[in-house]
Design an enzyme around this catalytic site. Structure first.
Site, PDB file in Angstrom:
ATOM      1  N   GLY B  44       7.524  16.074   2.887  1.00 33.05           N
ATOM      2  CA  GLY B  44       8.002  14.695   3.010  1.00 33.05           C
ATOM      3  C   GLY B  44       7.694  13.832   1.806  1.00 33.05           C
ATOM      4  N   GLY B  46       9.328  13.983  -1.074  1.00 31.35           N
ATOM      5  CA  GLY B  46      10.532  13.696  -1.854  1.00 31.35           C
ATOM      6  C   GLY B  46      10.909  14.769  -2.860  1.00 31.35           C
ATOM      7  CD  GLU B  72      12.189  23.994   2.517  1.00 31.31           C
ATOM      8  OE1 GLU B  72      12.618  22.967   1.969  1.00 31.31           O
ATOM      9  OE2 GLU B  72      10.993  24.296   2.570  1.00 31.31           O
ATOM     10  CG  HIS B 223       3.217  14.096 -20.217  1.00 27.04           C
ATOM     11  ND1 HIS B 223       2.315  13.759 -19.249  1.00 27.04           N
ATOM     12  CD2 HIS B 223       2.747  15.219 -20.804  1.00 27.04           C
ATOM     13  CE1 HIS B 223       1.340  14.656 -19.237  1.00 27.04           C
ATOM     14  NE2 HIS B 223       1.570  15.544 -20.175  1.00 27.04           N
ATOM     15  N   GLY B 285      -1.020 -26.721   2.299  1.00 24.19           N
ATOM     16  CA  GLY B 285      -0.291 -27.976   2.359  1.00 24.19           C
ATOM     17  C   GLY B 285      -0.462 -28.846   1.139  1.00 24.19           C
ATOM     18  N   GLY B 287       1.089 -28.530  -1.658  1.00 18.51           N
ATOM     19  CA  GLY B 287       2.356 -28.722  -2.370  1.00 18.51           C
ATOM     20  C   GLY B 287       2.675 -27.652  -3.389  1.00 18.51           C
ATOM     21  CD  GLU B 312       2.393 -18.502   3.294  1.00 14.23           C
ATOM     22  OE1 GLU B 312       2.699 -19.421   2.523  1.00 14.23           O
ATOM     23  OE2 GLU B 312       1.237 -18.086   3.434  1.00 14.23           O
ATOM     24  NE  ARG B 444       1.158 -32.479  -0.458  1.00 13.10           N
ATOM     25  CZ  ARG B 444       1.766 -33.172   0.481  1.00 13.10           C
ATOM     26  NH1 ARG B 444       2.077 -34.430   0.269  1.00 13.10           N
ATOM     27  NH2 ARG B 444       2.077 -32.621   1.630  1.00 13.10           N
ATOM     28  NE  ARG B 452      -4.991 -17.809 -21.739  1.00  6.78           N
ATOM     29  CZ  ARG B 452      -4.918 -16.686 -21.045  1.00  6.78           C
ATOM     30  NH1 ARG B 452      -3.775 -16.042 -20.950  1.00  6.78           N
ATOM     31  NH2 ARG B 452      -5.979 -16.219 -20.449  1.00  6.78           N
TER      32      ARG B 452
END
Lengths: 115, 566
Positions: B44, B46, B72, B223, B285, B287, B312, B444, B452
């Site tokens: 399984g 792949g 198979e 590689h 909350g 913002g 979310e 807020r 930077r």
């Protein structure tokens, strides 16, 4: 290059097909082993077809041939495959389901399954 | 993503591209051409899919016909399996691009009676290869031979012969093998195939499965050696070579607006650097999503594309919520400038999130990416793993020049200046949002913790969400207290009253001074008049006296002439 050795079949008829690839020692051994065995135990009731895959490579897929030599018993059903040069006579007979004293009773009525 | 000098390319071995996304990159061009490659792994993982893609893509994309020898599955099963990935195997077979040969070995049907070899297999394979001029061969899975044939010694010697024969034929072969107890394959196929071995892995960690691919060895070729996350989706297998990226991406001095003009002003007047990574952290909350959306909105308004990864909220919810502060995101979605990808992090592992993100970015080619919020990823990995994943995301995005905004939720009660998953050092700019509680209200506040490479404001700003977007307002600070919201307004009113009073006092004082100045001026004028009078009188007196003297002299001389004086 198919060789036929047919005798008039009774109600039990053995159809055997031997796959080889050229005249290799193993193929030659298998052919002679098979002939001897059939003459001893199935005299007059068998039919052998030898298929050389070197000339007919496409036929290998039909009977799912991988090993060479392979003997296929197409009749009586079920299909049996025996691989190797048939040098082990006992195992060949077991594989072919041939009993040395083969005496079919009245209920023996094999169905021919098209392959 | 390795670079190879041209000289090395000349001497290097020829490659056979697989067409599988990512695999050709980490193998530096593909599988070794004309040699067998072993693909191994547990059930399984792949293997068959990779092998099938190798054949199908070879036939359809690289015009290299292929033979698939299936031990198979039957040809029909195989075609059905890959049809879901959009591969039309049946059509390729009809057009003689692909041959699928199903090899069935039934142990119970087979009796061994002496010497044999597997010439039949060679003949079948040879016929299939020659029939369509195949360049690629797959044997899936050759290990069935061990199960089907009792004499292991013959199978082993025949396999050795088979791989040599395949090399002689000059076909690029893929051989699959089941993972063994302590070996790569159950029957030690790796002993025969030494050119290239690829190991596939499917691991379950915390109930979440992740696929990985690793090149165990690759003779004669550079590689990638890492474990690379892989993904199987509607387009087949893809390997993500992201960890092979280095820190040598191009940088831009171009700026992009944050979508909030006062924020741009704080960021040296021009906004974020293009291609930089921005972290917005804050408590619940505060913002974060709004600031991120402002950026998305501004990018799309300028005609750029933006990808919004949300863990979310659903796209609909984000669109609705942002409409309330004046951002019409739906318009951008309809124009295909904004694309949402809302997904629960627990749907799959971190690596898969990475692969999916990578794929979407490659397809959609956005100018900006928003990940909102990254902290939800803690459900599928620890901080270390998330940091690793985000590093790769950031490296990848920077290479592509994509500006990225990451939001991070700071849990209540923790130190604000500590991002939840420890990624702040990876970010180029960090906006900190916090809630300031005063006089029965919360407001807020935003400030730039770092940015930077630009002159940026060190000032705290209060930010207010209005129906027309986000407004940044100066906060009132004094005596160690920050005034926001109502407190700020009352402070402002107090300040205005003070200012008025100061102004009135000043006006009064000005008036008094004015009057005094005018009275002094009047006195000055009077004195000057008097001075002028005195001067005039003096001058008149002097001139009369002179006239009198002149007249006296004249009389005297006349008298002398009359007396005929000597």
């Amino acid at each position: 290059m198919s060789k036929r050795k047919a005798q008039q079949p009774e109600n039990d008829r053995w159809q055997l097909r031997l796959y080889v690839a050229g005249q290799t020692p193993k193929s030659i051994a298998a052919m002679s082993n098979l002939k001897r065995l059939c003459e001893t135990h199935l005299a007059g009731r068998y039919e052998i077809e030898v298929i050389d895959l070197l000339t007919n490579p496409k036929l290998a897929a039909g009977d799912q041939i991988l090993a060479i030599p392979t003997l296929v018993r197409t009749l009586p059903a079920p299909v049996k495959k025996i691989i190797g040069d048939l040098s082990d006579e006992v195992r060949t007979l077991v594989g072919l389901d041939v009993r040395p004293a083969f005496a079919p009773d009245a209920s023996w009525n094999p169905k021919v399954i098209a392959l | 993503m390795q670079t190879q000098s041209p000289a090395k390319k000349l001497t290097g071995i020829a490659k056979c591209p697989t067409g599988i996304r990512g695999l050709d990159e980490i193998t530096d061009g593909g599988l070794p051409k004309g040699r067998p490659t072993l693909i191994c792994g547990a059930a399984g993982c792949g293997k068959t899919l990779l092998a099938t893609e190798f054949i199908v893509r070879g036939a359809s994309e690289f015009n290299e016909p292929g033979v698939f020898m299936a031990f198979e599955e039957t040809g029909k099963e195989l075609a059905d399996n890959v049809a879901s990935l959009g591969f039309d195997l049946a059509s390729l077979i009809r057009h003689k691009k692909v041959v699928v040969d199903h090899v069935r070995i039934e142990r119970s049907e087979i009796e061994e009676t002496g010497e044999y070899d597997l010439e039949g297999l060679f003949i079948r394979l040879g016929a299939a290869i020659d029939g369509i001029g195949a360049k690629r061969v797959v044997l899936d899975s050759i290990e069935e031979l061990f199960a089907g044939l009792p004499n292991q010694a013959i199978v082993r010697s025949e396999l050795r012969r088979l791989f040599l024969w395949l090399k002689d034929k000059g076909v690029t072969a893929v051989i699959t093998g089941e993972q063994g107890e302590k070996t790569l394959t159950r029957h030690g196929l790796e002993e025969y195939i030494s050119d290239c071995v690829i190991f596939l892995d499917h691991r379950v960690n915390n109930q979440i499965a992740t696929r990985r691919l690793r090149i165990v060895k690759y003779r004669g070729s550079a590689h990638g050696t890492n474990e690379y996350p892989t993904l199987i989706d509607q387009q087949g297998l893809s390997v993500l070579p992201i960890s092979s990226l280095g820190l040598n991406y191009p940088v831009s001095t171009e700026r992009v607006s944050s979508g909030i003009s006062r924020l741009d002003a704080m960021l040296g007047g021009k906004g974020y650097f293009k291609g930089s990574s921005i972290l917005i952290s804050g408590t619940a909350g505060s913002g974060k999503t709004s600031i991120a959306s402002a950026f998305a909105n501004s990018v799309c308004q300028r005609g750029g594309r933006c990808l919004y990864w949300s863990s979310e909220e659903s796209p609909g919810q984000i669109v609705r919520d942002m409409a309330s502060i004046g951002f019409d995101l739906d318009r951008h979605v309809r124009k295909n400038l904004l694309r949402f990808h809302s997904i629960r992090p627990t749907l799959y592992g971190l690596e898969n999130h990475l692969v999916v993100l990578h794929k979407m970015v490659t397809e959609f080619r956005p100018d900006a990416l928003i990940m909102d919020p990254i902290t939800n990823l803690t459900a599928v990995g620890n901080d270390e793993e998330i940091k690793g994943m985000l590093t790769r995301v950031i490296d990848f995005l920077k290479n592509e020049g994509i500006t990225a905004i990451f939001t991070s939720l700071t849990a209540g009660g923790t130190i604000l200046e500590q991002s939840e998953v420890g990624v702040s050092s990876l970010m180029d700019a960090w906006l900190l949002l916090s809630m300031v509680q005063s006089a029965s209200e919360r407001n807020r506040v935003l400030y730039l913790l770092k940015s930077r490479g630009m002159d940026h404001s060190n000032q705290m700003r209060e930010f207010v969400l209005t129906g027309n977007g986000i407004e940044l307002v100066d906060v009132y600070a004094g005596l160690g207290t920050v005034y926001t919201g109502a407190a700020r307004l009352s402070q402002k009113a107090r300040d205005e009253a003070d200012a008025l009073e100061r102004r009135q006092t000043e006006e009064r004082r000005q008036r008094d001074l004015d009057m005094e100045r005018r009275s002094l001026q009047a006195q000055l004028d009077a004195l000057q008049t008097r001075l002028a009078n005195i001067t005039a009188e003096q001058e008149l007196g002097l001139s009369l006296e002179k006239q009198r003297d002149d007249a006296g002299q004249r009389a005297e001389s006349q008298m002398a002439r009359a007396r005929k004086a000597d």
